[in-house]
Enzyme design. Structure first.
Site, PDB file in Angstrom:
ATOM      1  N   ASP A 125       0.912  -1.279   0.024  1.00  0.00           N
ATOM      2  CA  ASP A 125       0.105  -0.096   0.045  1.00  0.00           C
ATOM      3  C   ASP A 125       0.969   1.109   0.028  1.00  0.00           C
ATOM      4  O   ASP A 125       1.920   1.208   0.484  1.00  0.00           O
ATOM      5  CB  ASP A 125      -0.759  -0.138   1.306  1.00  0.00           C
ATOM      6  CG  ASP A 125      -1.903   1.087   1.093  1.00  0.00           C
ATOM      7  OD1 ASP A 125      -2.400   1.494   0.284  1.00  0.00           O
ATOM      8  OD2 ASP A 125      -2.654   1.374   2.281  1.00  0.00           O
ATOM      9  N   GLY A 148       0.390   5.367  -4.310  1.00  0.00           N
ATOM     10  CA  GLY A 148      -0.162   6.630  -4.784  1.00  0.00           C
ATOM     11  C   GLY A 148       0.582   7.900  -4.039  1.00  0.00           C
ATOM     12  O   GLY A 148       0.784   8.905  -4.365  1.00  0.00           O
ATOM     13  N   ARG A 149       0.488   7.498  -2.693  1.00  0.00           N
ATOM     14  CA  ARG A 149       1.049   8.503  -1.667  1.00  0.00           C
ATOM     15  C   ARG A 149       2.548   8.987  -1.704  1.00  0.00           C
ATOM     16  O   ARG A 149       2.822   9.916  -1.736  1.00  0.00           O
ATOM     17  CB  ARG A 149       0.424   8.168  -0.086  1.00  0.00           C
ATOM     18  CG  ARG A 149      -0.869   8.731   0.194  1.00  0.00           C
ATOM     19  CD  ARG A 149      -1.436   8.000   1.276  1.00  0.00           C
ATOM     20  NE  ARG A 149      -1.459   6.507   1.234  1.00  0.00           N
ATOM     21  CZ  ARG A 149      -1.707   5.701   2.208  1.00  0.00           C
ATOM     22  NH1 ARG A 149      -1.649   6.058   3.328  1.00  0.00           N
ATOM     23  NH2 ARG A 149      -1.951   4.453   1.746  1.00  0.00           N
ATOM     24  N   TRP A 150       3.075   7.823  -2.126  1.00  0.00           N
ATOM     25  CA  TRP A 150       4.463   8.203  -2.560  1.00  0.00           C
ATOM     26  C   TRP A 150       4.826   8.840  -3.567  1.00  0.00           C
ATOM     27  O   TRP A 150       5.707   9.886  -3.680  1.00  0.00           O
ATOM     28  CB  TRP A 150       5.318   6.641  -2.833  1.00  0.00           C
ATOM     29  CG  TRP A 150       6.725   6.584  -3.001  1.00  0.00           C
ATOM     30  CD1 TRP A 150       7.537   6.397  -2.036  1.00  0.00           C
ATOM     31  CD2 TRP A 150       7.210   6.738  -4.230  1.00  0.00           C
ATOM     32  NE1 TRP A 150       8.981   6.511  -2.753  1.00  0.00           N
ATOM     33  CE2 TRP A 150       8.551   6.736  -4.104  1.00  0.00           C
ATOM     34  CE3 TRP A 150       6.654   7.027  -5.622  1.00  0.00           C
ATOM     35  CZ2 TRP A 150       9.807   6.931  -5.147  1.00  0.00           C
ATOM     36  CZ3 TRP A 150       7.699   7.158  -6.617  1.00  0.00           C
ATOM     37  CH2 TRP A 150       9.098   7.240  -6.416  1.00  0.00           C
ATOM     38  N   HIS A 184       3.477   3.317  -8.735  1.00  0.00           N
ATOM     39  CA  HIS A 184       3.182   1.869  -9.065  1.00  0.00           C
ATOM     40  C   HIS A 184       4.603   1.372  -9.858  1.00  0.00           C
ATOM     41  O   HIS A 184       5.173   0.221  -9.393  1.00  0.00           O
ATOM     42  CB  HIS A 184       1.971   1.621 -10.146  1.00  0.00           C
ATOM     43  CG  HIS A 184       0.801   2.024  -9.447  1.00  0.00           C
ATOM     44  ND1 HIS A 184       0.514   1.725  -8.081  1.00  0.00           N
ATOM     45  CD2 HIS A 184      -0.428   2.689  -9.748  1.00  0.00           C
ATOM     46  CE1 HIS A 184      -0.872   2.029  -7.939  1.00  0.00           C
ATOM     47  NE2 HIS A 184      -1.363   2.616  -8.963  1.00  0.00           N
ATOM     48  N   TRP A 190     -11.006  -2.589  -9.466  1.00  0.00           N
ATOM     49  CA  TRP A 190     -11.536  -2.379 -10.584  1.00  0.00           C
ATOM     50  C   TRP A 190     -12.361  -0.929 -10.721  1.00  0.00           C
ATOM     51  O   TRP A 190     -12.609  -0.220 -11.556  1.00  0.00           O
ATOM     52  CB  TRP A 190     -12.526  -3.192 -10.909  1.00  0.00           C
ATOM     53  CG  TRP A 190     -11.739  -4.874 -11.429  1.00  0.00           C
ATOM     54  CD1 TRP A 190     -11.896  -5.855 -10.546  1.00  0.00           C
ATOM     55  CD2 TRP A 190     -10.992  -5.059 -12.261  1.00  0.00           C
ATOM     56  NE1 TRP A 190     -11.273  -6.951 -11.295  1.00  0.00           N
ATOM     57  CE2 TRP A 190     -10.877  -6.265 -12.646  1.00  0.00           C
ATOM     58  CE3 TRP A 190     -10.362  -4.096 -13.440  1.00  0.00           C
ATOM     59  CZ2 TRP A 190      -9.866  -6.839 -13.081  1.00  0.00           C
ATOM     60  CZ3 TRP A 190      -9.486  -4.902 -14.418  1.00  0.00           C
ATOM     61  CH2 TRP A 190      -9.228  -6.132 -14.118  1.00  0.00           C
ATOM     62  N   ARG A 234     -11.160   1.965  -9.576  1.00  0.00           N
ATOM     63  CA  ARG A 234     -10.340   2.895  -9.833  1.00  0.00           C
ATOM     64  C   ARG A 234     -10.741   3.958 -11.101  1.00  0.00           C
ATOM     65  O   ARG A 234     -11.270   3.050 -11.983  1.00  0.00           O
ATOM     66  CB  ARG A 234      -8.952   2.691  -9.629  1.00  0.00           C
ATOM     67  CG  ARG A 234      -8.521   2.263  -8.163  1.00  0.00           C
ATOM     68  CD  ARG A 234      -7.089   2.152  -8.046  1.00  0.00           C
ATOM     69  NE  ARG A 234      -7.047   1.991  -6.624  1.00  0.00           N
ATOM     70  CZ  ARG A 234      -5.767   1.940  -6.045  1.00  0.00           C
ATOM     71  NH1 ARG A 234      -4.767   2.333  -6.613  1.00  0.00           N
ATOM     72  NH2 ARG A 234      -5.841   1.927  -4.510  1.00  0.00           N
ATOM     73  N   LEU A 291      11.033 -20.567  -4.012  1.00  0.00           N
ATOM     74  CA  LEU A 291       9.911 -19.650  -3.576  1.00  0.00           C
ATOM     75  C   LEU A 291       8.800 -19.461  -4.394  1.00  0.00           C
ATOM     76  O   LEU A 291       8.710 -19.882  -5.654  1.00  0.00           O
ATOM     77  CB  LEU A 291      10.481 -18.181  -3.692  1.00  0.00           C
ATOM     78  CG  LEU A 291       9.171 -17.301  -3.389  1.00  0.00           C
ATOM     79  CD1 LEU A 291       8.946 -17.450  -1.813  1.00  0.00           C
ATOM     80  CD2 LEU A 291       9.969 -15.677  -3.673  1.00  0.00           C
ATOM     81  N   ILE A 303      -7.099  -4.983   6.911  1.00  0.00           N
ATOM     82  CA  ILE A 303      -7.017  -6.297   6.171  1.00  0.00           C
ATOM     83  C   ILE A 303      -7.301  -6.037   4.839  1.00  0.00           C
ATOM     84  O   ILE A 303      -6.939  -6.689   3.772  1.00  0.00           O
ATOM     85  CB  ILE A 303      -7.549  -7.492   6.753  1.00  0.00           C
ATOM     86  CG1 ILE A 303      -6.756  -7.673   8.171  1.00  0.00           C
ATOM     87  CG2 ILE A 303      -7.403  -8.638   5.944  1.00  0.00           C
ATOM     88  CD1 ILE A 303      -7.552  -8.924   8.838  1.00  0.00           C
TER      89      ILE A 303
HETATM   90  C1  FPP Z   1      -1.391   0.269  -3.391  1.00  0.00           C
HETATM   91  O1  FPP Z   1      -0.973   1.483  -3.614  1.00  0.00           O
HETATM   92  C2  FPP Z   1      -0.948  -0.751  -4.767  1.00  0.00           C
HETATM   93  C3  FPP Z   1      -1.501  -1.178  -5.876  1.00  0.00           C
HETATM   94  C4  FPP Z   1      -3.279  -1.060  -5.997  1.00  0.00           C
HETATM   95  C5  FPP Z   1      -0.937  -1.942  -6.877  1.00  0.00           C
HETATM   96  C6  FPP Z   1       0.343  -2.652  -6.515  1.00  0.00           C
HETATM   97  C7  FPP Z   1       1.046  -2.921  -7.871  1.00  0.00           C
HETATM   98  C8  FPP Z   1       2.213  -2.782  -7.969  1.00  0.00           C
HETATM   99  C9  FPP Z   1       3.065  -2.471  -6.964  1.00  0.00           C
HETATM  100  C10 FPP Z   1       2.920  -3.199  -9.247  1.00  0.00           C
HETATM  101  C11 FPP Z   1       2.722  -4.336  -9.970  1.00  0.00           C
HETATM  102  C12 FPP Z   1       2.890  -5.809  -9.206  1.00  0.00           C
HETATM  103  C13 FPP Z   1       3.651  -6.795  -9.538  1.00  0.00           C
HETATM  104  C14 FPP Z   1       3.124  -7.806  -8.788  1.00  0.00           C
HETATM  105  C15 FPP Z   1       4.368  -6.829 -10.707  1.00  0.00           C
HETATM  106  P1  FPP Z   1      -2.103   2.715  -3.674  1.00  0.00           P
HETATM  107  O2  FPP Z   1      -2.319   3.040  -5.158  1.00  0.00           O
HETATM  108  O3  FPP Z   1      -3.483   2.118  -3.193  1.00  0.00           O
HETATM  109  O4  FPP Z   1      -1.550   4.015  -3.072  1.00  0.00           O
HETATM  110  P2  FPP Z   1      -2.446   4.749  -2.004  1.00  0.00           P
HETATM  111  O5  FPP Z   1      -3.085   4.314  -1.111  1.00  0.00           O
HETATM  112  O6  FPP Z   1      -1.183   5.852  -1.443  1.00  0.00           O
HETATM  113  O7  FPP Z   1      -3.467   5.674  -3.173  1.00  0.00           O
END
Ligand code: FPP
Length: 265
Positions: free
Chosen positions: A25, A28-30, A42, A74, A76, A136, A200
């Site tokens: 998680d 987006g904030r990063w 991402h 979905w 988003r 793994l 969760i």
């Molecule tokens: C949550 O951050 C992240 C996601 C919904 C997507 C995660 C996907 C990846 C890291 C890339 C692809 C993955 C693989 C396995 C290659 P958020 O967008 O919810 O962040 P925020 O809460 O700050 O808005």
């Protein structure tokens, strides 16, 4: 020996969780903190995925489950969903060779039929090419939610009861576990969630019953192997009682430690 290898050796003196599950998680904030578009978060998150997979493989973790795209994701904006799908496809295309070389076996959980055809094709290819690997096991949760998993299993069980191949008395915890998308995969020992949220979020609802939970303040793109090591260190200091009292599990823990020292396993 590199500094990283020394840290890993030290960690291996304790119990390495057999199954680590991660809610990635904060992408987006990063990005927002840096004035960048969300997709940049991402993109950077893929680097953290690479590091976590590599470190887990080296430590001897048997299963790593990553919550990469939830059923709720979905909803988003269409543009973000499309960019995420493209990113996923590219990551699979670019990384499968290396995963294979590192003896990683790729699996998916979730309603993958909902994913674009190109992503499904890359997944099928990665799963097929890595199917004989013994290191793994990497479970990618895609279009996944814990409730979806339970509903799917219940439908299957209901249908078996209707056609007479299963009696209601045969329903047990083991049967339900085996009908979930994780099948025979052992339950997670450690759940990591990044970006400081205590939720969760509809992840492995049934399977997380006894998982130790570790919340990291880092956003996912900042969560690299040293943060993962910290999570495992924290796990190693927990006493897992599985509903029993401390005095009952202490002898078990001591026996397990002794066995580990003597057998080297
Ligand atoms: C949550 O951050 C992240 C996601 C919904 C997507 C995660 C996907 C990846 C890291 C890339 C692809 C993955 C693989 C396995 C290659 P958020 O967008 O919810 O962040 P925020 O809460 O700050 O808005």
């Amino acid at each position: 020996m590199t500094e990283d290898e020394k840290i890993q050796e030290k960690l291996k003196e304790g119990t390495i969780p057999g199954h680590v599950a991660i809610i990635m998680d904060g992408n987006g904030r990063w990005a927002k903190k840096r004035g960048l578009p969300r997709i940049a978060g991402h993109n950077e998150g893929v680097e953290s995925v690479r590091d976590a997979v590599e470190a887990c493989g080296q430590l001897g973790v048997k299963y790593l489950t990553l919550y990469a795209f939830s059923t709720e994701n979905w909803k988003r904006p269409l543009e973000e969903v499309s960019l995420l799908m493209r990113l996923l496809m590219r990551a699979l295309r670019d990384e499968t060779d290396k995963l294979h070389k590192n003896n990683v076996r790729v699996h998916t959980i979730g309603d993958t039929s909902a994913l674009p055809k190109e992503v499904q094709d890359e997944l099928i290819d990665a799963i097929d090419r890595t199917k004989n690997n013994t290191g793994l096991n990497l479970l990618l949760a895609l279009s996944y939610s814990g409730r979806w998993d339970l509903v799917t299993a219940m439908k299957q069980i209901g249908s078996d009861i209707r056609n007479g191949s299963l009696a209601p008395e045969q329903i047990s915890e083991e049967l339900i576990s085996s009908r979930l998308s994780t099948g025979n995969v052992p339950d997670p020992d450690l759940l990591v969630r990044t970006s400081g949220e205590f939720r969760i979020s509809n992840f492995l609802l049934w399977q997380l019953a006894y998982a130790e939970i570790y919340i990291s303040e880092c956003f996912w793109p900042e969560f690299r192997r040293n943060e993962l090591y910290e999570a495992i260190r924290s796990f190693q200091h927990r006493e897992r009682r599985f509903g029993m009292v401390s005095e009952q599990v202490q002898p078990l823990t001591l026996t397990a430690k002794l066995f580990k020292r003597v057998s080297g396993i």
